[in-house]
Scaffold this motif. Structure first.
Motif, short mmCIF file in Angstrom:
data_model
loop_
_atom_site.label_atom_id
_atom_site.label_comp_id
_atom_site.label_asym_id
_atom_site.label_seq_id
_atom_site.Cartn_x
_atom_site.Cartn_y
_atom_site.Cartn_z
N ARG A 49 0.84 -1.20 0.00
CA ARG A 49 0.00 0.00 0.00
C ARG A 49 0.87 1.24 0.00
NH1 ARG A 49 -4.98 -0.14 3.83
NH2 ARG A 49 -5.59 1.48 2.35
N LEU A 50 0.34 2.28 -0.60
CA LEU A 50 1.07 3.52 -0.81
C LEU A 50 0.17 4.68 -0.43
CD1 LEU A 50 3.87 4.14 -2.21
CD2 LEU A 50 2.59 4.38 -4.35
N ARG A 51 0.72 5.68 0.24
CA ARG A 51 -0.06 6.87 0.59
C ARG A 51 0.78 8.11 0.34
NH1 ARG A 51 -4.12 5.70 4.58
NH2 ARG A 51 -5.48 4.22 3.52
N LEU A 52 0.17 9.09 -0.28
CA LEU A 52 0.83 10.37 -0.53
C LEU A 52 0.16 11.42 0.33
CD1 LEU A 52 1.53 8.58 -3.00
CD2 LEU A 52 1.39 10.62 -4.41
N LYS A 53 0.95 12.30 0.93
CA LYS A 53 0.37 13.34 1.76
C LYS A 53 1.32 14.52 1.85
CE LYS A 53 0.51 12.97 6.29
NZ LYS A 53 0.43 12.54 7.71
N SER A 54 0.80 15.63 2.35
CA SER A 54 1.61 16.80 2.62
C SER A 54 1.47 17.13 4.09
CB SER A 54 1.14 18.00 1.79
OG SER A 54 1.88 19.15 2.12
N GLY A 55 2.60 17.37 4.75
CA GLY A 55 2.59 17.75 6.15
C GLY A 55 2.22 16.60 7.07
N GLY A 56 1.96 16.94 8.32
CA GLY A 56 1.64 15.94 9.32
C GLY A 56 2.80 15.68 10.25
N GLY A 57 2.58 14.76 11.18
CA GLY A 57 3.61 14.42 12.15
C GLY A 57 4.62 13.44 11.59
N ASP A 58 5.45 12.91 12.49
CA ASP A 58 6.47 11.95 12.03
C ASP A 58 6.08 10.51 12.36
OD1 ASP A 58 7.46 11.47 14.81
OD2 ASP A 58 8.15 13.54 14.62
N ASN A 59 5.03 10.32 13.18
CA ASN A 59 4.50 8.98 13.48
C ASN A 59 5.59 8.03 13.96
OD1 ASN A 59 2.30 7.28 13.71
ND2 ASN A 59 2.52 6.43 11.65
N GLY A 60 6.55 8.55 14.72
CA GLY A 60 7.61 7.71 15.25
C GLY A 60 8.74 7.43 14.29
N HIS A 61 8.68 7.99 13.09
CA HIS A 61 9.73 7.74 12.09
C HIS A 61 10.87 8.72 12.31
CE1 HIS A 61 11.80 7.23 8.29
NE2 HIS A 61 11.01 6.21 8.00
N ASN A 62 12.04 8.21 12.68
CA ASN A 62 13.15 9.08 13.05
C ASN A 62 13.68 9.92 11.90
OD1 ASN A 62 13.14 8.40 15.77
ND2 ASN A 62 14.48 6.65 15.46
N GLY A 63 13.58 9.41 10.67
CA GLY A 63 14.01 10.19 9.52
C GLY A 63 13.14 11.42 9.32
#
Length: 199
Positions: free
Chosen positions: A112-126
């Motif tokens: 699955r693939l999702r495209l978005k603009s902005g938002g939090g990091d959801n725990g992703h350190n990068g």
């Protein structure tokens, strides 16, 4: 010429090459391949860089509608990716709104693939590092699903494991599709690309 900065997130070196955390590098490599262009390591950039362009004819093509594209694979390791991204933004004159980060996403199933603009990091350190270094989260993201770890395996360990051989062919398809999504974002904007790829 206006510029797009496409950041493939991952960790440098052969040890990490096929890890789930490195799908961003894989997509950057595919976009470079489509451009018939290679990566170099400019002095002081803290990243591998491929300079190319995009037109309605595709990556690397020439045309009046050409827009400059910088493909970036940070050499800083995931947790400090933002340092390389901020440096590249300053050097190439890219605004946060012209940055596309391609990264793995635990909360989406593989395929699955999702495209978005902005938002939090959801725990992703990068993503966390990029947000911190740019001072904003308002950049584009191409989120590639890798799914949650099985059983009690810690997510931090799961992302640093190789994709199993059984999904290698499917992985190649997903990397190709994510590269298509990056091209669609650059050529047609977020809404059109979301309508085509978000699933």
């Amino acid at each position: 010429m206006a510029v797009w900065l496409v950041v493939g997130l991952g960790n440098p070196g052969p040890t990490y090459a096929f890890h789930r955390h490195n799908v961003g590098f894989m997509v950057a490599d595919e976009l470079a391949r489509r451009s018939n262009a290679g990566f170099s390591a400019p002095r002081g950039m803290r990243a591998d860089v491929c300079e190319t362009r995009i037109t309605t004819a595709g990556m690397g093509a020439v045309g009046a509608d050409a827009r400059r594209v910088i493909l970036l694979k940070p050499r800083t390791y995931m947790n400090d990716s933002g340092a390389a991204v901020a440096k590249a933004c300053r050097y190439y004159g890219a605004e946060p709104s012209e940055v596309i980060a391609v990264h793995d996403e635990l909360d989406l199933d593989f395929g699955r693939l999702r495209l978005k603009s902005g938002g939090g990091d959801n725990g992703h350190n990068g993503l966390k590092s990029i947000r911190s270094s740019l001072g904003t989260g308002d950049f584009l993201r191409v989120r590639m699903g890798i799914g949650r770890p099985p059983g009690r395996q810690a997510p931090s360990d799961f992302v640093l494991t190789n994709f199993p051989a059984s999904v290698r062919n499917d992985l190649a398809v997903e990397v190709d599709r994510a590269a298509d999504a990056v091209e669609a974002l650059m050529l047609g904007g977020l809404e059109a690309a979301q309508n085509r790829f978000n699933g």
